[in-house]
Scaffold this active site. Structure first.
Site, mmCIF file in Angstrom:
data_model
loop_
_atom_site.group_PDB
_atom_site.id
_atom_site.type_symbol
_atom_site.label_atom_id
_atom_site.label_comp_id
_atom_site.label_asym_id
_atom_site.label_seq_id
_atom_site.Cartn_x
_atom_site.Cartn_y
_atom_site.Cartn_z
ATOM 1 N N HIS A 137 0.823 -1.215 0.000
ATOM 2 C CA HIS A 137 0.000 0.000 0.000
ATOM 3 C C HIS A 137 0.865 1.277 0.000
ATOM 4 O O HIS A 137 0.862 1.976 -1.001
ATOM 5 C CB HIS A 137 -1.045 0.030 1.129
ATOM 6 C CG HIS A 137 -1.899 -1.210 1.169
ATOM 7 N ND1 HIS A 137 -2.574 -1.663 0.067
ATOM 8 C CD2 HIS A 137 -2.152 -2.104 2.156
ATOM 9 C CE1 HIS A 137 -3.222 -2.777 0.378
ATOM 10 N NE2 HIS A 137 -2.977 -3.076 1.641
ATOM 11 N N ASP A 151 -5.041 -8.689 -2.967
ATOM 12 C CA ASP A 151 -5.309 -8.362 -1.573
ATOM 13 C C ASP A 151 -6.608 -8.963 -1.033
ATOM 14 O O ASP A 151 -6.652 -10.131 -0.693
ATOM 15 C CB ASP A 151 -5.272 -6.829 -1.432
ATOM 16 C CG ASP A 151 -5.265 -6.339 0.008
ATOM 17 O OD1 ASP A 151 -5.503 -7.142 0.899
ATOM 18 O OD2 ASP A 151 -5.010 -5.145 0.249
HETATM 19 C C1 NGQ Z 1 -5.580 -7.167 6.496
HETATM 20 N N1 NGQ Z 1 -6.102 -5.546 4.801
HETATM 21 O O1 NGQ Z 1 -4.672 -7.500 7.242
HETATM 22 O O2 NGQ Z 1 -6.368 -7.977 5.993
HETATM 23 C C2 NGQ Z 1 -5.729 -5.709 6.175
HETATM 24 C C3 NGQ Z 1 -6.756 -5.082 7.041
HETATM 25 C C4 NGQ Z 1 -5.494 -4.174 9.000
HETATM 26 C C5 NGQ Z 1 -5.740 -4.473 4.121
HETATM 27 N N2 NGQ Z 1 -4.944 -3.626 4.694
HETATM 28 C C6 NGQ Z 1 -6.479 -5.174 8.492
HETATM 29 N N3 NGQ Z 1 -6.164 -4.257 2.905
HETATM 30 O O3 NGQ Z 1 -4.767 -3.548 8.230
HETATM 31 O O4 NGQ Z 1 -5.439 -4.027 10.219
HETATM 32 ZN ZN ZN Z 2 -3.203 -6.761 3.058
#
Ligand code: NGQ
Ligand code: ZN
Length: 472
Positions: free
Chosen positions: A285, A336
């Site tokens: 990201h 993702d």
């Molecule tokens: C994740 N997903 O770990 O699945 C994360 C969300 C977070 C993205 N960042 C959860 N797209 O970052 O705490």
């Molecule tokens: Zn992720």
């Protein structure tokens, strides 16, 4: 390239001829590719004559796309978070919903979901995946009798689908900056640093047996305190000095603000000051950086892991690609949360986000490649391969034969020049895919647009999804 006469005994099963192929330095004509039993390209010649008995590609030959960021289980709830739950929904309210689904995953459902996801990826042009895997324990947060159960389920799913995998077990310890204790709904994710390093050792034989690479993913600066980050990177490096390291960084402005409140620095700035960031790293990201952070992060040689459709879905913000490229930054794409599983569509979304924010066209065309789709694919394949830590960076001798063939007879492509066929594929053929076939390490996994497991894996996925989304 020199004219190469056909050799006497072409290895029919380990070779392919294509009238047009996208090589690392651009389009070439009449390309004959050969590979060995281990799936490595041994011979590649342009301007060849189609050797007798060798399979001929139905259209342009492309390098397979590495998918550099996946949370496989999230495929099971696509479509189920697209409604207003709070007066202003956000990444954080989505995360609360996501945790509810995460809490219901079992070893069996994870394997079924991941197998179908990987079949979908192969049919959509991805030949390998970096799996950023953080649901480790049982539904009560207790380690399974075999602590590697869920990691092994993912390795099996990749092996059965036939996709290349870099497995990145995730280190997750806190719920926020300043070592905030984890929330109850994060209990399945938590491991000590030593326990993580033992897991990597435990997984090594299984990974090696299928040509998988193991790396490590400190989840984010929110989830891993500084001491643990340092110890984990050091421990990983002792196990394998080349192992990939992926981290979520600066995805949301809220986490940037929290990081500043904690340390006085922004996340990327903090990371570059406190960790040995280099070409092993993938900054997933990295949406919110200052111009100085773009320059400094690009200089490290780390890959920017961009997940265009998920970043759009979650309302993250827009990565400044021209600025990153101006500093020589490397990048690749990931699907993702799998709101979309389609390599071409990720590239489309990425280019379109740049067009919308800059009010320009053809933003990601390069000096070497005027055609946007060509420029993007070559860069994303090279960056994705680097992030995967595997020899999969395109169609070249010594690299793995990860290849995609487009169907030149598809109505969206028919009678166009090869480079325009690729553009038509990326920008205009999503209703029906123009992908004809796909190989991973020289093994054909998709024929006439379909994987052999398509029907069975879809059925198992639907059953696993129903079990996962059923109300408590
Ligand atoms: C994740 N997903 O770990 O699945 C994360 C969300 C977070 C993205 N960042 C959860 N797209 O970052 O705490
Ligand atoms: Zn992720």
């Amino acid at each position: 390239m020199a004219f190469e006469p056909p050799t006497a005994a072409p290895t029919a099963n380990h070779s392919l001829f294509a009238a047009d192929a996208l090589l690392p330095d651009g389009w070439a004509r009449n390309v004959w590719v050969q590979w060995n039993g281990a799936g490595r390209i041994t011979h590649l010649a342009a301007n060849s004559v189609a050797p007798v008995g060798v399979a001929v590609a139905k259209g342009p030959l492309l390098p397979g796309m590495p998918n550099l960021h996946s949370h496989a289980f999230q495929r099971a709830f696509v479509g189920l978070t697209e409604y207003r739950g709070e007066s202003q929904d956000s990444f954080w309210s989505w995360r609360n919903l996501m945790y509810r689904f995460a809490s219901r995953i079992t070893p069996e459902s994870l394997e079924a979901i991941a197998t179908w996801l990987y079949v979908e990826m192969l049919e959509a042009g991805y030949t390998s995946v970096c799996e950023f895997h953080y649901v480790h324990h049982d539904q009560g947060g207790t380690p399974y009798a075999d602590d590697a159960t869920l990691s092994l389920a993912l390795l099996r799913a990749a092996r059965n689908a036939g996709i290349g995998i870099t497995l990145l077990p995730v280190l997750y310890q806190t719920s926020g900056f300043g070592a905030k204790p984890p929330r109850a709904d994060q209990a399945r994710f938590i491991r000590s640093t030593d326990n993580m390093l033992s897991l990597l050792e435990r997984l090594a034989p299984a990974a090696q047996a299928q040509g998988a690479v193991l790396g490590l993913a400190p989840h984010s600066l929110r989830a891993v305190p500084p001491d643990s980050l340092a110890a984990a990177v050091q421990g990983l490096t002792a196990l394998n000095p080349q192992a990939p390291i992926h981290i979520h960084i600066a995805e949301q402005t809220q986490e940037v603000d929290d990081c500043i409140a904690w340390s006085g620095q922004r996340p990327v700035q903090w990371l570059l000051d406190h960790a040995p960031v280099d070409a092993r790293w993938c900054l997933v990201h990295a949406t919110h950086m200052t111009p100085d952070e773009y320059a400094a992060a690009a200089r490290t040689g780390a890959v920017a892991g961009i997940c265009p459709t998920t970043e759009a879905n979650l309302g993250d913000g827009i990565f400044d690609m021209p600025l990153w490229l101006q500093h020589g930054g490397r990048w690749g794409v990931g699907s993702d949360s799998h709101a979309c599983v389609n390599a071409a569509e990720e590239l489309l979304m990425l280019e379109y986000s740049q067009r919308l924010s800059r009010r320009q066209r053809n933003v990601l065309a390069s000096a070497a490649q005027a055609e946007v789709a060509t420029a993007m694919i070559l860069q994303a394949v090279a960056g994705g391969a680097q992030a995967a830590g595997r020899a999969i960076g395109g169609l070249a001798v010594g690299l793995q034969a990860d290849m995609v063939v487009l169907d030149a007879h598809h109505v969206a492509l028919r009678d166009l020049p090869a480079h325009s066929m690729l553009s038509a594929h990326v920008f205009g053929s999503h209703r029906t895919s123009a992908i004809d076939s796909l190989w991973v390490a020289g093994a054909r996994r998709v024929s006439e647009g379909q994987h052999v497991l398509h029907g069975a894996a879809a059925q198992a996925f639907v059953a696993a999804r129903s079990a996962t989304i059923a109300p408590d």
